[in-house]
Enzyme design. Structure first.
Site, PDB file in Angstrom:
ATOM      1  N   GLU A  33      36.059  33.058  14.084  1.00 34.72           N
ATOM      2  CA  GLU A  33      35.818  33.802  12.858  1.00 34.72           C
ATOM      3  C   GLU A  33      35.281  35.165  13.278  1.00 34.72           C
ATOM      4  O   GLU A  33      34.327  35.237  14.068  1.00 34.72           O
ATOM      5  CB  GLU A  33      34.776  33.073  11.988  1.00 34.72           C
ATOM      6  CG  GLU A  33      34.583  33.792  10.676  1.00 34.72           C
ATOM      7  CD  GLU A  33      33.567  33.143   9.742  1.00 34.72           C
ATOM      8  OE1 GLU A  33      33.074  32.045  10.046  1.00 34.72           O
ATOM      9  OE2 GLU A  33      33.272  33.781   8.714  1.00 34.72           O
ATOM     10  N   ARG A 259      30.181  21.006  22.308  1.00 34.66           N
ATOM     11  CA  ARG A 259      30.013  22.441  22.518  1.00 34.66           C
ATOM     12  C   ARG A 259      29.069  22.672  23.698  1.00 34.66           C
ATOM     13  O   ARG A 259      28.299  21.806  24.085  1.00 34.66           O
ATOM     14  CB  ARG A 259      29.511  23.123  21.260  1.00 34.66           C
ATOM     15  CG  ARG A 259      28.137  22.681  20.776  1.00 34.66           C
ATOM     16  CD  ARG A 259      27.623  23.623  19.680  1.00 34.66           C
ATOM     17  NE  ARG A 259      28.601  23.857  18.629  1.00 34.66           N
ATOM     18  CZ  ARG A 259      28.911  25.056  18.137  1.00 34.66           C
ATOM     19  NH1 ARG A 259      28.321  26.136  18.606  1.00 34.66           N
ATOM     20  NH2 ARG A 259      29.784  25.188  17.173  1.00 34.66           N
ATOM     21  N   LYS A 269      25.604  32.151  16.388  1.00 31.13           N
ATOM     22  CA  LYS A 269      25.982  33.518  16.026  1.00 31.13           C
ATOM     23  C   LYS A 269      24.968  34.131  15.068  1.00 31.13           C
ATOM     24  O   LYS A 269      24.696  35.324  15.129  1.00 31.13           O
ATOM     25  CB  LYS A 269      27.365  33.530  15.373  1.00 31.13           C
ATOM     26  CG  LYS A 269      28.491  33.618  16.385  1.00 31.13           C
ATOM     27  CD  LYS A 269      29.747  34.108  15.698  1.00 31.13           C
ATOM     28  CE  LYS A 269      30.808  33.050  15.780  1.00 31.13           C
ATOM     29  NZ  LYS A 269      32.047  33.410  15.105  1.00 31.13           N
TER      30      LYS A 269
HETATM   31  P1  ATP Z   1      28.957  29.464  13.965  1.00 33.46           P
HETATM   32  O1  ATP Z   1      27.901  29.657  15.051  1.00 33.46           O
HETATM   33  O2  ATP Z   1      28.904  30.496  12.915  1.00 33.46           O
HETATM   34  O3  ATP Z   1      29.114  28.056  13.523  1.00 33.46           O
HETATM   35  P2  ATP Z   1      31.096  29.296  15.837  1.00 33.46           P
HETATM   36  O4  ATP Z   1      30.241  29.600  17.020  1.00 33.46           O
HETATM   37  O5  ATP Z   1      31.642  27.949  15.619  1.00 33.46           O
HETATM   38  O6  ATP Z   1      30.345  29.793  14.560  1.00 33.46           O
HETATM   39  P3  ATP Z   1      33.755  30.349  15.637  1.00 33.46           P
HETATM   40  O7  ATP Z   1      34.171  31.766  15.552  1.00 33.46           O
HETATM   41  O8  ATP Z   1      34.133  29.454  14.523  1.00 33.46           O
HETATM   42  O9  ATP Z   1      32.209  30.390  15.846  1.00 33.46           O
HETATM   43  O10 ATP Z   1      34.210  29.729  17.021  1.00 33.46           O
HETATM   44  C1  ATP Z   1      35.523  29.779  17.484  1.00 33.46           C
HETATM   45  C2  ATP Z   1      35.802  28.583  18.332  1.00 33.46           C
HETATM   46  O11 ATP Z   1      34.884  28.522  19.415  1.00 33.46           O
HETATM   47  C3  ATP Z   1      35.656  27.308  17.541  1.00 33.46           C
HETATM   48  O12 ATP Z   1      36.762  26.486  17.831  1.00 33.46           O
HETATM   49  C4  ATP Z   1      34.384  26.721  18.039  1.00 33.46           C
HETATM   50  O13 ATP Z   1      34.428  25.339  17.983  1.00 33.46           O
HETATM   51  C5  ATP Z   1      34.305  27.247  19.467  1.00 33.46           C
HETATM   52  N1  ATP Z   1      32.913  27.351  19.894  1.00 33.46           N
HETATM   53  C6  ATP Z   1      31.913  28.016  19.286  1.00 33.46           C
HETATM   54  N2  ATP Z   1      30.748  27.850  19.922  1.00 33.46           N
HETATM   55  C7  ATP Z   1      31.007  27.050  20.984  1.00 33.46           C
HETATM   56  C8  ATP Z   1      30.206  26.487  22.045  1.00 33.46           C
HETATM   57  N3  ATP Z   1      28.894  26.716  22.123  1.00 33.46           N
HETATM   58  N4  ATP Z   1      30.820  25.713  22.955  1.00 33.46           N
HETATM   59  C9  ATP Z   1      32.138  25.468  22.882  1.00 33.46           C
HETATM   60  N5  ATP Z   1      32.941  25.958  21.918  1.00 33.46           N
HETATM   61  C10 ATP Z   1      32.398  26.728  20.972  1.00 33.46           C
END
Ligand code: ATP
Ligand code: MG
Length: 561
Positions: A33, A259, A269
């Site tokens: 996003e 994650r 974020k």
């Molecule tokens: P928020 O913190 O707002 O929930 P997000 O970190 O999930 O957002 P996105 O932009 O939706 O942010 O993430 C894009 C992709 O990266 C998604 O598929 C998410 O699952 C993955 N992602 C985000 N954070 C991690 C993490 N810490 N480890 C592994 N994958 C991640």
């Protein structure tokens, strides 16, 4: 690229290919996003999605999940593309935006209404919450649930036409208010948002919710394996419900993995946005940030980040990775590739009394002991030098083997020197200059008579040195799990007040004057450093400490109190 790892997701993909599921194709996607910069956690997801595509002759789409215009911005769209490229991955022509599908998603929503599988709900947000139930109690049907299809259709059209304020109505999937899975209790799939969108402008004032838009975007693009993080496990039944109840071209398989969490690091974020917005750091690319932009500016090579992602692997259970593992990957990479250089960060003037005034010698310094092909460079030696203040003790403790009055040490690539006299500031008593003698017979670093010294110091020639600023970075947080709020203590109270120490008046060997922004070096005995991509200028370099070398002396000193 780096060695191909194995894990439970790669096993699923391999099995699917064996049985020719999806015609043997592998199509993954990375769906950020655009509401912030990518961080090291995203790198794990990028390496996984692009990696699996590469290993299976498939493709990985880059898709912006841009369904919430209130928080999104083109600055993020641009930075995300730059960061994925920098990490070393390529989406070819497969760049997509969920917003490109708004018309199609809207049509799907209308189809659900027509099939009696979605309805416009006119309850307030609070009322909707009250009807939803809890983890232990089922939800209750609301008064609008059995609204006639025609009425829902008309209201949904009016929502789209902008006839209502935000919150007046929502469109909900009609699934099951008593489901044990809260995500299936008639989830909202469209809401009114009177906010212009960075791509579609004023065209829409209703926007689809993530679960609805995401599943359908995957299907529209022909994704085969939709890989996401564990918190979406409970959403999978909804993902499948959306695809099972609409005439979509295919049904991707959602697979969840844990994650990345890192010690001493926040990866939310929202929190990163706060650090930037409240000025705790200088921006998204502050070298202390866990963002890819920050790590890049700090000097982390993309190869090291990929190697780290390969080592930590992919699992189904949440865990916390020690940030030291990431630092290790960086050292490991830079040790092999970074040229060495001599830099004196806290200079102490040394005059070699028996060295001829005006004489300069060019000594050959090895560029990388790990890689002979990197050759050597000339380093000038002359009568006045700088060494580190730390490398001299007037009254040396027992295990201190460096320079002290009357003691002899080696200057790297040069000569043995002996400290003969100490000059102090009359007022402060501070040591400001050392007078030494050198032994011309020890040129290159060894004494023909076989006598030994216990320390080798780095140095620079004062007349040739390049003054520079060097920024020493430390961890941004003082506690291992700064993201976890406990006992009402604000997570920001764990910010490390000394995470940045900017040293001015450092003295570097002359070859560093022309360091191009982003260039990485090992400053001998200090660590790895990178010319700052924003502030470093030819003739006035600024270096960031990427990561230190382990300092044995610091440990001894600490242990000894
Ligand atoms: P928020 O913190 O707002 O929930 P997000 O970190 O999930 O957002 P996105 O932009 O939706 O942010 O993430 C894009 C992709 O990266 C998604 O598929 C998410 O699952 C993955 N992602 C985000 N954070 C991690 C993490 N810490 N480890 C592994 N994958 C991640
Ligand atoms: Mg997300």
């Amino acid at each position: 690229m780096d060695r191909a790892p194995t894990d439970f997701i790669r096993d699923i993909v391999a099995r699917d290919r064996e049985i020719n599921k999806h015609g043997g194709r592998v199509v993954t996607r990375f769906p950020p996003e655009p509401n912030g910069y990518l961080h090291i956690g995203h790198a794990k997801s990028i390496c996984l999605n692009f990696g699996i595509a590469l290993e299976n002759q498939g493709v990985c789409h880059l898709r912006f999940d841009d369904t919430n215009p209130a928080k999104e911005d083109v600055e993020y769209v641009d930075s995300i593309q730059a960061d994925v490229r920098w990490l070393g991955f390529d989406w070819a022509d497969k760049l997509f935006y969920a917003s490109d599908y708004f018309e199609q998603l809207h049509d799907y929503a209308v189809q659900l209404i027509d099939a009696g599988k979605a309805y416009v709900d006119s309850l307030s947000a609070d009322e909707i919450r009250a009807h939803r139930g809890t983890l232990t109690e089922p939800g209750r049907n609301g008064p609008y649930r059995d609204r006639p299809v025609e009425e829902s259709r008309r209201l949904f059209a009016a929502m789209r036409a902008g006839e209502f304020p935000e919150g007046a109505h929502v469109l909900r999937a009609k699934i099951d208010m008593a489901s044990p899975n809260i995500n299936l209790r008639d989830p909202t799939i469209y809401r009114i948002k009177q906010v212009p969108h960075h791509r579609t402008g004023e065209r829409w004032c209703i926007y689809p919710m993530y679960d609805f838009a995401h599943a359908l975007s995957d299907a529209i693009e022909g994704i085969t394996h939709s890989i996401c993080t564990l918190e979406f496990e409970d959403h999978r039944p909804l993902y499948d419900w959306v695809l099972d109840n609409l005439p979509v071209p295919c049904h991707p398989q959602q697979i969840e993995f844990a994650r990345l969490n890192l010690t001493y690091t926040v990866l939310s974020k929202r929190k990163l946005l706060e650090l930037v917005g409240q000025g705790h750091v200088s921006g998204w690319d502050d070298p202390r940030m866990p963002t890819l932009a920050g790590l890049r500016r700090r000097g982390y090579p993309p190869e090291a980040i990929r190697a780290f992602c390969a080592v930590i692997g992919v699992a189904k259970r949440d865990s916390v990775v020690d940030v030291a593992m990431l630092e290790h990957a960086v050292r490991d990479d830079l040790n092999r590739r970074a040229p060495r250089a001599m830099a004196v960060l806290r200079p102490l003037r040394v005059v070699i009394d028996n060295y001829p005034e005006g004489q300069v010698e060019e000594l050959a310094a090895v560029n990388n002991p790990e890689d002979a092909t990197m050759g050597s460079r000339p380093v000038p030696f002359s009568r006045v030098l700088y060494i580190e203040q730390d490398d001299f003790r007037e009254d040396p403790p027992k295990q201190f083997f460096r320079l002290a009055p009357g003691r002899e040490v080696r200057l790297r690539y040069a000569y043995f020197i002996r400290c003969e006299r100490v000059v102090k500031d009359d007022r402060t008593g501070e040591v400001v200059e050392l007078h030494c003698t050198y032994d011309p017979a020890t040129r290159g670093g060894d004494a023909p008579d076989g006598r030994k010294v216990k320390a080798t110091l780095h140095w620079v020639s004062a007349a040739h040195a390049v003054p520079a600023e060097v920024r020493l970075y430390d961890r941004l947080f003082t506690v291992e799990n700064p993201g976890v709020e406990k006992d009402g203590v604000d997570w920001r109270s764990h910010l490390n007040p000394s995470s940045l120490e900017a040293l001015t008046g450092c003295q570097l060997e002359p070859s560093l004057a022309s360091a191009v922004p982003g260039a990485r070096y090992q400053f001998e005995r200090h660590g790895y450093f990178c010319a700052d991509s924003v502030d470093s200028k030819p003739g006035a370099p600024v270096f960031n400490r990427t990561v230190g070398l382990r300092d044995a002396w610091a440990k001894i000193e600490k242990a000894g109190g």
